[in-house]
Structures are given as structure tokens and as C-alpha cells.
Design a protein around this motif. Structure first.
Motif, PDB file in Angstrom:
ATOM      1  N   ILE A  92      45.207  27.693  34.046  1.00 35.67           N
ATOM      2  CA  ILE A  92      45.745  27.808  35.403  1.00 35.67           C
ATOM      3  C   ILE A  92      44.630  27.651  36.432  1.00 35.67           C
ATOM      4  O   ILE A  92      43.562  28.267  36.321  1.00 35.67           O
ATOM      5  CB  ILE A  92      46.494  29.150  35.582  1.00 35.67           C
ATOM      6  N   PHE A  93      44.838  26.777  37.411  1.00 39.69           N
ATOM      7  CA  PHE A  93      43.829  26.500  38.431  1.00 39.69           C
ATOM      8  C   PHE A  93      43.743  27.672  39.416  1.00 39.69           C
ATOM      9  O   PHE A  93      44.752  28.191  39.889  1.00 39.69           O
ATOM     10  CB  PHE A  93      44.165  25.201  39.159  1.00 39.69           C
ATOM     11  N   TYR A  94      42.490  28.058  39.724  1.00 40.43           N
ATOM     12  CA  TYR A  94      42.220  29.280  40.487  1.00 40.43           C
ATOM     13  C   TYR A  94      41.183  28.989  41.568  1.00 40.43           C
ATOM     14  O   TYR A  94      40.170  28.326  41.311  1.00 40.43           O
ATOM     15  CB  TYR A  94      41.707  30.360  39.530  1.00 40.43           C
ATOM     16  N   TYR A  95      41.434  29.527  42.785  1.00 42.51           N
ATOM     17  CA  TYR A  95      40.573  29.238  43.937  1.00 42.51           C
ATOM     18  C   TYR A  95      39.883  30.491  44.453  1.00 42.51           C
ATOM     19  O   TYR A  95      40.491  31.562  44.549  1.00 42.51           O
ATOM     20  CB  TYR A  95      41.399  28.570  45.043  1.00 42.51           C
ATOM     21  N   LEU A  96      38.609  30.323  44.810  1.00 47.32           N
ATOM     22  CA  LEU A  96      37.749  31.422  45.245  1.00 47.32           C
ATOM     23  C   LEU A  96      37.376  31.337  46.725  1.00 47.32           C
ATOM     24  O   LEU A  96      36.472  32.040  47.158  1.00 47.32           O
ATOM     25  CB  LEU A  96      36.445  31.388  44.438  1.00 47.32           C
ATOM     26  N   TRP A  97      38.054  30.526  47.498  1.00 47.94           N
ATOM     27  CA  TRP A  97      37.543  30.181  48.817  1.00 47.94           C
ATOM     28  C   TRP A  97      38.069  31.055  49.960  1.00 47.94           C
ATOM     29  O   TRP A  97      37.774  30.817  51.121  1.00 47.94           O
ATOM     30  CB  TRP A  97      37.805  28.712  49.141  1.00 47.94           C
ATOM     31  N   TYR A  98      38.824  32.116  49.665  1.00 46.49           N
ATOM     32  CA  TYR A  98      39.424  32.919  50.725  1.00 46.49           C
ATOM     33  C   TYR A  98      38.489  34.042  51.188  1.00 46.49           C
ATOM     34  O   TYR A  98      37.755  34.631  50.385  1.00 46.49           O
ATOM     35  CB  TYR A  98      40.751  33.515  50.257  1.00 46.49           C
ATOM     36  N   GLY A  99      38.534  34.351  52.486  1.00 49.05           N
ATOM     37  CA  GLY A  99      37.701  35.406  53.036  1.00 49.05           C
ATOM     38  C   GLY A  99      38.444  36.235  54.070  1.00 49.05           C
ATOM     39  O   GLY A  99      39.405  35.766  54.700  1.00 49.05           O
ATOM     40  N   SER A 100      37.991  37.466  54.264  1.00 50.36           N
ATOM     41  CA  SER A 100      38.582  38.376  55.248  1.00 50.36           C
ATOM     42  C   SER A 100      37.466  39.017  56.061  1.00 50.36           C
ATOM     43  O   SER A 100      36.317  39.081  55.607  1.00 50.36           O
ATOM     44  CB  SER A 100      39.397  39.459  54.545  1.00 50.36           C
ATOM     45  N   PRO A 101      37.773  39.518  57.261  1.00 50.54           N
ATOM     46  CA  PRO A 101      36.727  40.140  58.094  1.00 50.54           C
ATOM     47  C   PRO A 101      36.050  41.323  57.410  1.00 50.54           C
ATOM     48  O   PRO A 101      34.838  41.525  57.561  1.00 50.54           O
ATOM     49  CB  PRO A 101      37.494  40.592  59.338  1.00 50.54           C
TER      50      PRO A 101
END
Length: 442
Positions: A92-101
Motif C-alpha cells: 500500500i502506497f504511503y505518504y509522509l509529506w503532511y505537516g501541522s503547526p
């Protein structure tokens, strides 16, 4: 008599509207013909190359691999995990590019820009600007965890638990080299160890999805492979694939592989290449992306070990069209290549590409996903890939989503089903795939 005629006409009209509505709702379940317009970054350049010899099959230990009985490295010999609870032939393809304050100082990717169309006339008729989280995010769906950070340990742990619940045994991690990121994000390679550790706690393996970046060449990929194997090759979660030829090697997916000419890839991926990985401690199973039909020959000429389709929009490209998979599989079988088709729950990227609604594929409460998985299984692949766990921009996620309504937006959701509906469907079909493979081998 006139009253009867009016009633008959009204009944006929209502019946016609019902049939039309049903056909529109189910249209995405039927393969489309032709090649839809491609999104930005998908312009395909003509690549011409010739087949180069790959030499005899050899079993070569990768750097950091201590063998079946030594060290902490766990080589995947079987297709299922502990107690047959997860399956290592479901990737399953998985993404690490999310960010929060809270974790990153600002929102990353959730505030994605609205990508303008390349034709100024079309671009002028669509909105522009960027999203404004937390109420306005760059997705048509809203995550149960909110607009999270991929660095948050609690988020990573939740993700691995969800993936385990879905029975997917291999996370295919979208990867950039240290200090490098996509054009809308920030570097994430330093998060990989935390993902590896969390995956290991859930008996999940990790493979790497090599992303394109400025200056990517066969030489830089050579260095990337060395880096990954040297750094992660001894980790308990590092995934290795045992091929039909008996090789036990790391498996790498190479996104947008068509951007590099096949004769250039051949320098890296064939035995006679000038800086070949073949027969070295850094050898692997390399899977290229097939978009156009001609890419079959390019992938073969480049020395790749197989091809995958990635896109969850049936009919978007030659490679992602279910109706073409039988022919692609036959080509791969003939040339001793792996064919790794990709199933997805649907597709909607209009939150980032507002002009691209012609590629939207309605989920139809899960029927689109099940149709896609059935199409995958019909070609009897060794591996099934799922697009995706958390590509929220393109609406292909199976991660838990919740209903949400704001003053300005109404998000799509999984109703009438629960937030874990697509995790449950993935497990159902993973178990079905295991049973089917047992029948194929008999």
C-alpha cells in the motif's frame, strides 16, 4: 383516454430519468477507451532504447542482510504475517509529506495550492490560490485524525494500526533523499526511522517508492539505493522479495521512471551497465511505472524487473485501464517480468486540480474499489498494490475519514458506511487473494 396517455407519458419519463441516473452513477465501474488528458507533471517524453542482457539469475545477499538465520533482519519468505493476519503480497502506497503547526511550525500540504491548468483560457475559468486549514484542506475528504503531521508519533502509530487492520503487509513509503522534498513540501527522510519502528511493532514491512526530484539520474539513484540499503537494510521492517528465480532482494518502486531514457536505466540495471547494481550487494527488484503502452518495451530495455500501474482512475492512462491488464500481464510473463497492478477506491483531485473533474471516479459506496480489486485478481499477479493509504489530495485514501461541513465546504465521506469501511474491504479482498493464490498454485 387522454388521462391514461398522460399517466403513461409521466411513467415513461420517470423510468427514463431513473435509467439515466443509474447509468451516470455506475459509469465509473466500466473501463473507458482512449487516453485522458494528463495532469501537470505527466507530460511524457519519447524514450527509445534497446533490450540489454541481464545475465543469469544469481542469489546475492544485499548489504546489511545477514541471511535467513542470522541477525535481526527478517526476510519475507512467506506471503502472510503472524497467524495469517496480514499479507506481504498486499502493498500500500504511503505518504509522509503532511505537516501541522504543532509539529512542523505550519501546515504542509494540507494548504496545497490550486494548481492552474496549463491552458490560460481554461485556467481563467477555475479558482486559484491555496487552501486554509484546518477547516479548508486540500482534499475532498476529511481525515478522522484532522490535518495531521506525518511526524507525529501518535499519527504514525495510528496509521500502522489501520494498515494492519487492513491486512496490508507492506507499506510502500514515498521517499526522497535527505534534504530533498517535493515542490510543495519539506524533507521527510528523517521521519523514516520512526515509520520503520512503528511498522515493525505491527509486523509490517517497508518498501521504498523512489520519487522523481530535480537532477535525478541513474548515478543519483545508484547512490540512493546504497544509502537506503546501508541505513535500513538490517532493520526488522525492511522488506525483501523472493522472486520465482529464488532471489531474495529488496524491492523498489520507481515513480515516473519514464522521465529517464531506457538506455540510461540500463547502465544501472543490466549486468553490462557501466555502473550496474546487478550482482552487487546493492542489487534489488526494481519496478517501473507504466503509463503509456510503449513504456512496456522501454521498461524491458531499461533492465527493470517489472512494472506497476499506480493510478486509481480507471481509463486515465493505458497502464491504469483495467481492460489493458491482461495484455500487459501477457507481455510481462513472456519477458519474465513482474506485473504489479494497482487497485484504488476512487479518484477525485479537484481540491488541487479544479479543472480535472473528467478523471474523477466515484466510489459508489465501495463498489468501484471492489471492481478494481476484482480486475487486479483476474490477471493473477504476484503482488497487489493499493493506491493509496493516505494520498488525500487525489482522494485515493483508504485511511479513516469522517463527515465534515463548514460554512464554505461540505466534504465527501464514506457514509452510509463507517470510517473504516475501506480498511475492511481491503482485508476482505486480501484474504480472498490469499485463497485464490492457493488455488492457482494447486
Amino acid at each position: 383516454m387522454n388521462r391514461l396517455r398522460r399517466k403513461a407519458c409521466v411513467a415513461l419519463l420517470l423510468f427514463t430519468l431513473f435509467i439515466f441516473g443509474t447509468m451516470m452513477g455506475l459509469r465509473t465501474l466500466k473501463p473507458t477507451d482512449g487516453f485522458s488528458d494528463l495532469a501537470p507533471g505527466m507530460e511524457l517524453m519519447p524514450l527509445i532504447g534497446e533490450r540489454m542482457d541481464q545475465g543469469p539469475d544469481q542469489v546475492v545477499d544485499s548489504a546489511g542482510q545477514k541471511g535467513a538465520g542470522g541477525g535481526d533482519t527478517k526476510i519475507v519468505f512467506s506471503n502472510s504475517g503472524p497467524d495469517h493476519s496480514i499479507f506481504y503480497d498486499i502493498h500500500i502506497f504511503y505518504y509522509l509529506w503532511y505537516g501541522s503547526p504543532q509539529m512542523d511550525g505550519s501546515y504542509i500540504h494540507w494548504d496545497h495550492v490550486l494548481v492552474p491548468h496549463w491552458d490560460p483560457k481554461i485556467a481563467a475559468s477555475h479558482p486559484n490560490g491555496r487552501h486554509n486549514p484546518p477547516d479548508d484542506i486540500a482534499s475532498s475528504y476529511y481525515p478522522e485524525l484532522g490535518p495531521y503531521s506525518s511526524r507525529d508519533p501518535d499519527v504514525i502509530e495510528s496509521h500502522m494500526a489501520q494498515i494492519e487492520a487492513a491486512a496490508a503487509g507492506v507499506v510502500v513509503l514515498s521517499w526522497y533523499p535527505p534534504g530533498v522534498a517535493d515542490e510543495h513540501g519539506k524533507p521527510t527522510e528523517d521521519v523514516v526511522p520512526a515509520v520503520m519502528d512503528a511498522a515493525h511493532r505491527h509486523s509490517i514491512k517497508v518498501a521504498f517508492h523512489l520519487q522523481p526530484y530535480k537532477g535525478r539520474t541513474e548515478l543519483s539513484v545508484h547512490d540512493n539505493i546504497r544509502y537506503i540499503i546501508d541505513k535500513y537494510g538490517t532493520h526488522g521492517a525492511f522488506y525483501r522479495f523472493r522472486s520465482s528465480a529464488g532471489k531474495i532482494l529488496p524491492l523498489f518502486y520507481v515513480y515516473d521512471s519514464y522521465l529517464t531514457a531506457p538506455e540510461t536505466w540500463a547502465e544501472l540495471l543490466t549486468v553490462r551497465g557501466s555502473h550496474s547494481l546487478r550482482g552487487t550487494p546493492y542489487d534489488g527488484i526494481f519496478i517501473a511505472l507504466i503509463v503509456e503502452e510503449r513504456h512496456k518495451q522501454d521498461i524491458l530495455a531499461g533492465g527493470f524487473d517489472g512494472m506497476y500501474t499506480y493510478f486509481a482512475s480507471n481509463g486515465f492512462s493505458f497502464g491504469s485501464s483495467h481492460q489493458n491488464w491482461k495484455a500487459i500481464k501477457a507481455f510481462c510473463d513472456k519477458n519474465n517480468l513482474l506485473f504489479v497492478p494497482s487497485a484504488g477506491p476512487g479518484y477525485v483531485d479537484t481540491a488541487v486540480r479544479p479543472w480535472n473533474n473528467h478523471n474523477t471516479r466515484n466510489r459508489v459506496n465501495g463498489r468501484y474499489y471492489e471492481t478494481s480489486l476484482q480486475a487486479v485478481m483476474s490477471v493473477r499477479p504476484d503482488i497487489i498494490t493499493v493506491t493509496s493509504f493516505n494520498e488525500w489530495h487525489e482522494g485515493t485514501q483508504i485511511e479513516r475519514a469522517v463527515p465534515k461541513k463548514t460554512v464554505a465546504r461540505l466534504y465527501l465521506d464514506y457514509k452510509p458506511h463507517q470510517p473504516d469501511h475501506y480498511l475492511e474491504l481491503t482485508r476482505k479482498w486480501a484474504e480472498h487473494f490469499r485463497k485464490e493464490k492457493e488455488q492457482w498454485l494447486m
